[in-house]
Design an enzyme around this catalytic site. Sequence first.
Site, PDB file in Angstrom:
ATOM      1  NE  ARG A 144      -3.998  -1.908   0.467  1.00 47.14           N
ATOM      2  CZ  ARG A 144      -4.054  -2.953  -0.081  1.00 47.14           C
ATOM      3  NH1 ARG A 144      -3.109  -3.514  -0.759  1.00 47.14           N
ATOM      4  NH2 ARG A 144      -4.994  -3.984   0.029  1.00 47.14           N
ATOM      5  CE1 TYR A 147      -6.636   4.707   0.563  1.00 52.42           C
ATOM      6  CE2 TYR A 147      -5.663   3.373   2.345  1.00 52.42           C
ATOM      7  CZ  TYR A 147      -6.679   4.154   1.899  1.00 52.42           C
ATOM      8  OH  TYR A 147      -7.818   4.417   2.434  1.00 52.42           O
ATOM      9  CE  LYS A 151      -7.113   7.788   1.402  1.00 53.68           C
ATOM     10  NZ  LYS A 151      -8.202   8.929   1.347  1.00 53.68           N
ATOM     11  CB  THR A 182     -16.962  -0.250   1.436  1.00 55.52           C
ATOM     12  OG1 THR A 182     -15.446  -0.556   0.879  1.00 55.52           O
ATOM     13  CG2 THR A 182     -16.987   0.350   2.736  1.00 55.52           C
ATOM     14  N   PRO A 183     -18.078  -1.716  -1.190  1.00 55.66           N
ATOM     15  CG  PRO A 183     -20.144  -1.212  -1.998  1.00 55.66           C
ATOM     16  CD  PRO A 183     -19.320  -0.977  -0.878  1.00 55.66           C
ATOM     17  CB  SER A 184     -13.784   0.457  -2.132  1.00 58.64           C
ATOM     18  OG  SER A 184     -12.593   0.819  -2.388  1.00 58.64           O
ATOM     19  NE  ARG A 188      -8.522  -2.022  -0.852  1.00 64.17           N
ATOM     20  CZ  ARG A 188      -9.658  -1.196  -0.213  1.00 64.17           C
ATOM     21  NH1 ARG A 188     -10.327  -0.451  -1.297  1.00 64.17           N
ATOM     22  NH2 ARG A 188     -10.097  -1.403   0.807  1.00 64.17           N
ATOM     23  NE  ARG A 209      -6.138  -5.090   6.344  1.00 66.96           N
ATOM     24  CZ  ARG A 209      -5.681  -4.404   5.094  1.00 66.96           C
ATOM     25  NH1 ARG A 209      -4.578  -4.491   4.488  1.00 66.96           N
ATOM     26  NH2 ARG A 209      -6.514  -3.507   4.575  1.00 66.96           N
TER      27      ARG A 209
END
Length: 249
Positions: A144, A147, A151, A182-184, A188, A209
């Site tokens: 990540r 990302y 963030k 979520t749909p997101s 993934r 995790r």
Amino acid sequence: MAGRLAGKRCFVTAAGQGIGRASAMAMAAEGGRVLATDRDAGKLAALEAQGIETRALDVLDDAAVTAAIAAAGPLDVLFNCAGFVHQNSVESCTDAEWDFAFALNVRSMWQSIRAALPGMLAQGGGAIVNMASACSSVKGAPNRFLYGTTKAAVVGLTKSVATDYVTRGIRCNCLCPGTVDTPSLGERIAANAAAAGGLEQARTAFVARQAMGRLATAEEIAALVVYLAAPESTFVTGQAIVIDGGWTL
């Protein structure tokens, strides 16, 4: 009985699904006058059916963001929820991914805040809530890189805005969630299915995790959004609030 956001004008990005949709609904349930926006107008239909005002908006379009916020009138609450999760490392990250992630995850927040501030200042205050992540300056996560980098920038942006406007009635905070169902996330999980040996195995890896042994719901995150938007949190500003089910313990 009036809700905690009664009469407050609230603007939400990426409200078509997931945390954005749950937050728009929670704000409306608390009496907020919500304008829910999303790049995909079709995803806003469920909110329209509940009487929530909606508008198609691509937050990468600076002029469109400025126009939408101006049309909404002076805002009391701005919730910047739009973002994207790339799965990459410092070696695999491409120039195109870097540019897109910073444009969507960071620059779009700067643009919407800049557009909303004049109205908030003119009316003597407002609450800005930004979507960060526990994967940021709080914690690193495997694969990540980009990302987490963007963030972390959101955390810095939040603290900077809070500092500059702390004496002018503007509060700015950000959320740092763990893994949310979520749909997101579903996208993934699907992207990792082949490597993990199947969809169930990929989902199990995401759940594993989380110290609580489960994923967060979008509604749990939305409850914190409402708190940060509501008058009860008027002494809270500049905070990156972790809501991660113990991931960072």
